[in-house]
Design an enzyme around this catalytic site. Structure first.
Site, mmCIF file in Angstrom:
data_model
loop_
_atom_site.group_PDB
_atom_site.id
_atom_site.type_symbol
_atom_site.label_atom_id
_atom_site.label_comp_id
_atom_site.label_asym_id
_atom_site.label_seq_id
_atom_site.Cartn_x
_atom_site.Cartn_y
_atom_site.Cartn_z
ATOM 1 N N GLU A 1 -9.148 -3.298 -13.406
ATOM 2 C CA GLU A 1 -8.256 -2.679 -12.430
ATOM 3 C C GLU A 1 -9.054 -1.947 -11.347
ATOM 4 O OE1 GLU A 1 -5.346 -3.091 -11.647
ATOM 5 O OE2 GLU A 1 -4.712 -1.317 -10.535
ATOM 6 N N ARG B 1 12.407 5.925 0.148
ATOM 7 C CA ARG B 1 12.727 6.474 -1.171
ATOM 8 C C ARG B 1 13.673 5.560 -1.963
ATOM 9 N NH1 ARG B 1 11.531 11.770 -1.809
ATOM 10 N NH2 ARG B 1 13.063 11.916 -3.470
ATOM 11 N N GLU C 1 -9.150 -5.246 -3.109
ATOM 12 C CA GLU C 1 -7.942 -5.531 -2.325
ATOM 13 C C GLU C 1 -7.787 -4.628 -1.116
ATOM 14 O OE1 GLU C 1 -4.062 -5.255 -4.249
ATOM 15 O OE2 GLU C 1 -4.724 -3.599 -5.481
ATOM 16 N N TRP D 1 17.858 4.029 -4.885
ATOM 17 C CA TRP D 1 16.879 3.274 -5.662
ATOM 18 C C TRP D 1 17.457 3.278 -7.063
ATOM 19 C CZ3 TRP D 1 12.737 0.278 -4.988
ATOM 20 C CH2 TRP D 1 11.897 0.042 -6.088
ATOM 21 N N ASN E 1 20.197 12.581 -6.176
ATOM 22 C CA ASN E 1 18.884 11.972 -6.415
ATOM 23 C C ASN E 1 18.349 12.583 -7.700
ATOM 24 O OD1 ASN E 1 16.211 11.024 -6.302
ATOM 25 N ND2 ASN E 1 15.589 12.814 -5.126
ATOM 26 N N GLY E 2 17.960 11.731 -8.657
ATOM 27 C CA GLY E 2 17.442 12.239 -9.926
ATOM 28 C C GLY E 2 18.048 11.454 -11.071
ATOM 29 N N LYS F 1 -8.689 -2.853 -7.400
ATOM 30 C CA LYS F 1 -8.321 -1.845 -6.397
ATOM 31 C C LYS F 1 -9.317 -1.859 -5.253
ATOM 32 C CE LYS F 1 -5.010 -0.928 -6.858
ATOM 33 N NZ LYS F 1 -4.324 -1.517 -7.919
ATOM 34 N N CYS G 1 15.743 8.448 -4.920
ATOM 35 C CA CYS G 1 16.719 8.074 -3.898
ATOM 36 C C CYS G 1 16.555 9.079 -2.767
ATOM 37 C CB CYS G 1 18.148 8.184 -4.424
ATOM 38 S SG CYS G 1 18.458 7.148 -5.866
ATOM 39 N N LYS H 1 3.480 -7.030 -0.837
ATOM 40 C CA LYS H 1 3.825 -6.150 -1.969
ATOM 41 C C LYS H 1 4.443 -6.954 -3.102
ATOM 42 C CE LYS H 1 4.270 -2.286 -4.115
ATOM 43 N NZ LYS H 1 3.030 -1.836 -4.775
ATOM 44 N N HIS I 1 -25.292 -12.500 -19.649
ATOM 45 C CA HIS I 1 -25.144 -13.953 -19.792
ATOM 46 C C HIS I 1 -25.020 -14.632 -18.431
ATOM 47 C CE1 HIS I 1 -24.972 -13.732 -24.121
ATOM 48 N NE2 HIS I 1 -24.212 -12.654 -23.981
HETATM 49 O O1 M6R Z 1 5.402 -6.707 -8.799
HETATM 50 P P1 M6R Z 1 4.421 -7.130 -9.850
HETATM 51 O O2 M6R Z 1 3.983 -6.015 -10.745
HETATM 52 O O3 M6R Z 1 4.883 -8.314 -10.636
HETATM 53 O O4 M6R Z 1 3.134 -7.585 -9.030
HETATM 54 C C1 M6R Z 1 2.013 -8.115 -9.678
HETATM 55 C C2 M6R Z 1 0.837 -8.168 -8.749
HETATM 56 O O5 M6R Z 1 1.126 -8.942 -7.613
HETATM 57 C C3 M6R Z 1 0.392 -6.775 -8.313
HETATM 58 O O6 M6R Z 1 0.062 -5.968 -9.400
HETATM 59 C C4 M6R Z 1 -0.849 -6.882 -7.381
HETATM 60 O O7 M6R Z 1 -1.938 -7.315 -8.104
HETATM 61 C C5 M6R Z 1 -1.108 -5.548 -6.699
HETATM 62 N N1 M6R Z 1 -1.367 -5.742 -5.327
HETATM 63 C C6 M6R Z 1 -2.275 -4.815 -7.254
HETATM 64 O O8 M6R Z 1 -2.499 -3.615 -6.604
#
Ligand code: M6R
Length: 608
Positions: free
Chosen positions: A481, A27, A488, A75, A101-102, A485, A2, A603, A504
Site C-alpha cells: 500500500e 459531503r 499513484e 450520503w 447529519n450523523g 500510494k 451528509c 476514483k 532473488h
Molecule cells: O472503489 P474500490 O475500493 O473498489 O477501488 C479499488 C481501487 O480502484 C482503489 O483502491 C485504487 O487502487 C485507489 N486509487 C488506490 O488509492
C-alpha cells in the site's frame, strides 16, 4: 457524512439553501432535499441523484416561496439512496421537518417503541425517528422537545428543524457531527461546514456537543442540554472558498488522512458493545460461522491490499484458510469455490467493474458473499448477499486513505468475531484486542501530528527515480500500500517486495542512495527484517524504517526511523500506513503534482 443547511431571514430561502448545498456536495451526493416554510405550509421537495436534479425540479428554488428553510445533501447510511429516504423527514401532520447529519445508533429500538405508539414510518432512515420523537415530545415548546430528544437518542447528529407553529424560528442541535451558525446581514444560517455560508457571511459560531441554537432573522441564541442560555463568541473566517471546501486543508487527500481517527472510530463503535462484537448486518448464525471452510477476499488496488493484511489476521486468529485475489484475476481463473466458502468483496465505491463481476461470478456458483463497501446502495452493496458498511463517508481524493483504514477495521472485526465463535479466542483475549482497537483513533492522531518531520524527509526525495518498500508478513501488505500510494500520486517508480524475496532478483536495482522504506512491525520477524535492511544498506541504499516504538535497535540498522505506538501485531497496518501516506502526500506536493486527481486515474474504475 451528509451536508445540512438552514436559513432564516429577509430573502427567499430556497435559492440560498440550494447554493449552500452545492458547497456541501463533497459531503454526500446521492440525493438532496429542502423544506421551505412560507408561513402557511412547510413545503418539501426531494430528489434522488445529484443536487442539480433538485435544482431543476424547483427551478433553482424559484417555485418554493418562503424565507425560512432547511436543506440536506445525502450520503446514505441507513436505507439506500431514494426519494423516500432523502431528507428532510417530517412527522405525520407535516408540522415538523428535520434534516440530519450523523447516525442515530439506537434508531431500531426507538423505531419499535414509536411504532407501538402508533407512529408510521415512511422511510428506512434512522433520521425519521427524530421527526416522530419530536412530534411525541412537542407540547408547544420546541426547545424542550428537542432537548428531550437529545436525551433519548444515542449516536451522532447535527440537526436543522422547522416547526409549523413557529414560523419565525430555525432550530439546530448538535452532538459529534459538525454544525456552525453563520450571522448574515439579512438573515442567519446553519450549515455542516463553513463553505455553505461564506457567500453570506464570514462571522460564524461553532456549536459544541450537546448544544442547541435558535435562530431568528436578526438574532441567535445558544442553549445547553438543561435549557440554559450560553454566551458564545463568533469567529471571523479568513479562508478563501476553495480552502474552506477542504476544511482549510490544502488538498482533499490531506483532509481525508486527518479524518482517519474518526473513520476508524465510526466503523468500530457501532459494532463493539462493551467487550463483545456485534455485526448485525452479518446475520450469520454461530453454526454458519463455524462451518466456513475458506474465505476468498476479492478486490482491486488498495482494497486488495487490505485483503492481504486480513489474510494474516483471519488465518492467525480464526485459523480459517484465506485466499486473496485481484478481482480482475479471480473472475477468469475458474477458482475452486467450496460449498461452505465465504467470498468477501472489498470496495470503497461499490462500483468497481472487476469487483462487481467477481461478486457475480461467486454468486453464480452459489457461494455466500459479503460486501465490505463504503457507498451505501452501490451495485456491490445491493448485489452481495450481505453487506457490512465502512463508515468512512465520501472520499474525494483519488488516492484512498480513510476508506482503506475503514476496510482494515471492518476485516479485523470480522476476524475477531469468527475467532471468538470458533473458540480460538477467549472472552479475555477478545476484550484485550478490542481494547487495542479502541486505542487506534488516538494513536493515528498522534502519528498525524508528526507530519512536519515526515514532510522534511519527503522533500529530500522529490527527485527520486525509484523507491522500494520491503516488509515481511503483514509488513509486506503495508509495503504494497505504501508503494501504491507513492506511485499513484507522485509518479515515482516504486515497488513493494517481501523483504526475503529481494535477493532473488530485485536487489540488483539497489544502488548508491536508492531509498528503501522498510516496514518492521512484526516482533517475531525483527531479526529477519533487520538482516534484509543490512543487505540493502551494504549495497548503498538509504533506509527509512517504520517500526514499533520499542524497537530502538533500529536506530543502528536504518538511516532514518519513524516509530509507531504499541498495538497488537495484527493491527499494526492501521498505524504504520499513516507515515507512509504522509510521505507520499508530501513528495507529491513537493513535485507539484495534482495530488487529488493524479493523471490517468479515476476514483471509481467502472470499466474492465
Ligand atoms: O472503489 P474500490 O475500493 O473498489 O477501488 C479499488 C481501487 O480502484 C482503489 O483502491 C485504487 O487502487 C485507489 N486509487 C488506490 O488509492
Amino acid at each position: 457524512m451528509c451536508g445540512i443547511v438552514g436559513y432564516i431571514g429577509a430573502s427567499q430561502a430556497a435559492p440560498i439553501l440550494l447554493d449552500g448545498l452545492g458547497k456541501l456536495e463533497y459531503r454526500g451526493y446521492d440525493s438532496a432535499g429542502i423544506a421551505v416554510y412560507d408561513g402557511k405550509k412547510i413545503q418539501v421537495k426531494k430528489a434522488i441523484g445529484r443536487l442539480k436534479v433538485l435544482s431543476e425540479l424547483t427551478h433553482d428554488g424559484a417555485t418554493m416561496p418562503g424565507t425560512l428553510g432547511v436543506g440536506h445533501t445525502r450520503w446514505a447510511t441507513h436505507g439506500a439512496p431514494s426519494d423516500l429516504n432523502a431528507h428532510p423527514h417530517y412527522n405525520k401532520e407535516e408540522t415538523i421537518a428535520v434534516v440530519h447529519n450523523g447516525i442515530i445508533e439506537n434508531y431500531l429500538k426507538l423505531r419499535k417503541k414509536l411504532t407501538e405508539k402508533g407512529y408510521e414510518f415512511r422511510s428506512e432512515t434512522d433520521t425519521e425517528v427524530v421527526a416522530h420523537l419530536l412530534d411525541y415530545y412537542y407540547k408547544g415548546d420546541p426547545l424542550e422537545a428537542i432537548t428531550k430528544v437529545m436525551h433519548r437518542v444515542e449516536g451522532s447528529y447535527a440537526l436543522g428543524i422547522l416547526f409549523r407553529e413557529h414560523p419565525d424560528r430555525l432550530y439546530a442541535a448538535r452532538k459529534d457531527s459538525p454544525l456552525i451558525v453563520g450571522q448574515g446581514k439579512d438573515g442567519n444560517l446553519i450549515a455542516s461546514d463553513v463553505p455553505a455560508v461564506l457567500k453570506y457571511t464570514r462571522e460564524v459560531y461553532f456549536i459544541r456537543n450537546e448544544e442547541t441554537a435558535v435562530l431568528t432573522t436578526d438574532g441567535i441564541a445558544f442553549y445547553n442540554m438543561d435549557g440554559e442560555e450560553i454566551v458564545k463568541n463568533s469567529t471571523t473566517i479568513e479562508w478563501d472558498l476553495n480552502a474552506a471546501e477542504k476544511g482549510g486543508y490544502e488538498h482533499f487527500m490531506l483532509k481525508e488522512m486527518y479524518e482517519q481517527p474518526k473513520t476508524v472510530q465510526d466503523t468500530l463503535k457501532p459494532r463493539v458493545k462493551e467487550n463483545t462484537i456485534e455485526i448485525e448486518e452479518l446475520s450469520m448464525t454461530e453454526e454458519e460461522i463455524r462451518s466456513i471452510s475458506r474465505i476468498h477476499i476479492v478486490a482491486c488496488g488498495s482494497a486488495y491490499h487490505t485483503g492481504i493484511t486480513a489474510k494474516y489476521v483471519f488465518e492467525g486468529l480464526a485459523r480459517i484458510p484465506v485466499e486473496v485475489d485481484l478481482a480482475s484475476e479471480f473472475r477468469y481463473r475458474n477458482p475452486i469455490l467450496e460449498e461452505d466458502a465465504l467470498v468477501l468483496i472489498v470496495s470503497q465505491s461499490g462500483e468497481t467493474a472487476d469487483s462487481l463481476a467477481a461478486l457475480r461470478e461467486a454468486k453464480g456458483r452459489g457461494v455466500k458473499t459479503l460486501g465490505i463497501v463504503n457507498v451505501v446502495g452501490s451495485s456491490i452493496a445491493r448485489e452481495a448477499d450481505k453487506v457490512m458498511y465502512t463508515w468512512a463517508g465520501p472520499e474525494i481524493a483519488v488516492a484512498t486513505t480513510k476508506a482503506y483504514s475503514a476496510q482494515l477495521i471492518a476485516q479485523y472485526l470480522l476476524a475477531l468475531k469468527f475467532a471468538q465463535v470458533r473458540g480460538r479466542l477467549t472472552a479475555e483475549e477478545t476484550a484485550a484486542m478490542l481494547g487495542d482497537l479502541k486505542k487506534l483513533p488516538g494513536q493515528i492522531e498522534m502519528l498525524l501530528a508528526n507530519k512536519e518531520r515526515i514532510q522534511k524527509f519527503a522533500n529530500r526525495y522529490i527527485a527520486a527515480k525509484d523507491v522500494f518498500f520491503i516488509g515481511r508478513g503483514i509488513d509486506y501488505a503495508i509495503s504494497l500500500e505504501g508503494s501504491l500510494k507513492l506511485k499513484e500520486i507522485s509518479y515515482i517508480h516504486s515497488e513493494a517486495y517481501a523483504a526475503g524475496e529481494l535477493k532473488h532478483g530485485t536487489i540488483s536495482l539497489i544502488e548508491e542512495g536508492t531509498l528503501v522504506a522498510a516496514v518492521v512491525t512484526q516482533k517475531d520477524l525483527y531479526k529477519k527484517s533487520m538482516s534484509n535492511i543490512v543487505e540493502v544498506r551494504t549495497r548503498g541504499a538509504f533506509v527509512l524504517a517504520v517500526t514499533n516504538v520499542d524497537n530502538t535497535e533500529m536506530e543502528k540498522a536504518a538511516d532514518y526511523v519513524i516509530y509507531i505506538p504499541q498495538t497488537n501485531p495484527y493491527f499494526t497496518n492501521s498505524l504504520a500506513i499513516i507515515p507512509l501516506q504522509l510521505f507520499s502526500y508530501y513528495v507529491s506536493v513537493g513535485k507539484g503534482c495534482d495530488v487529488d486527481k493524479p493523471r490517468n486515474l479515476a476514483k471509481s474504475v467502472t470499466v474492465e
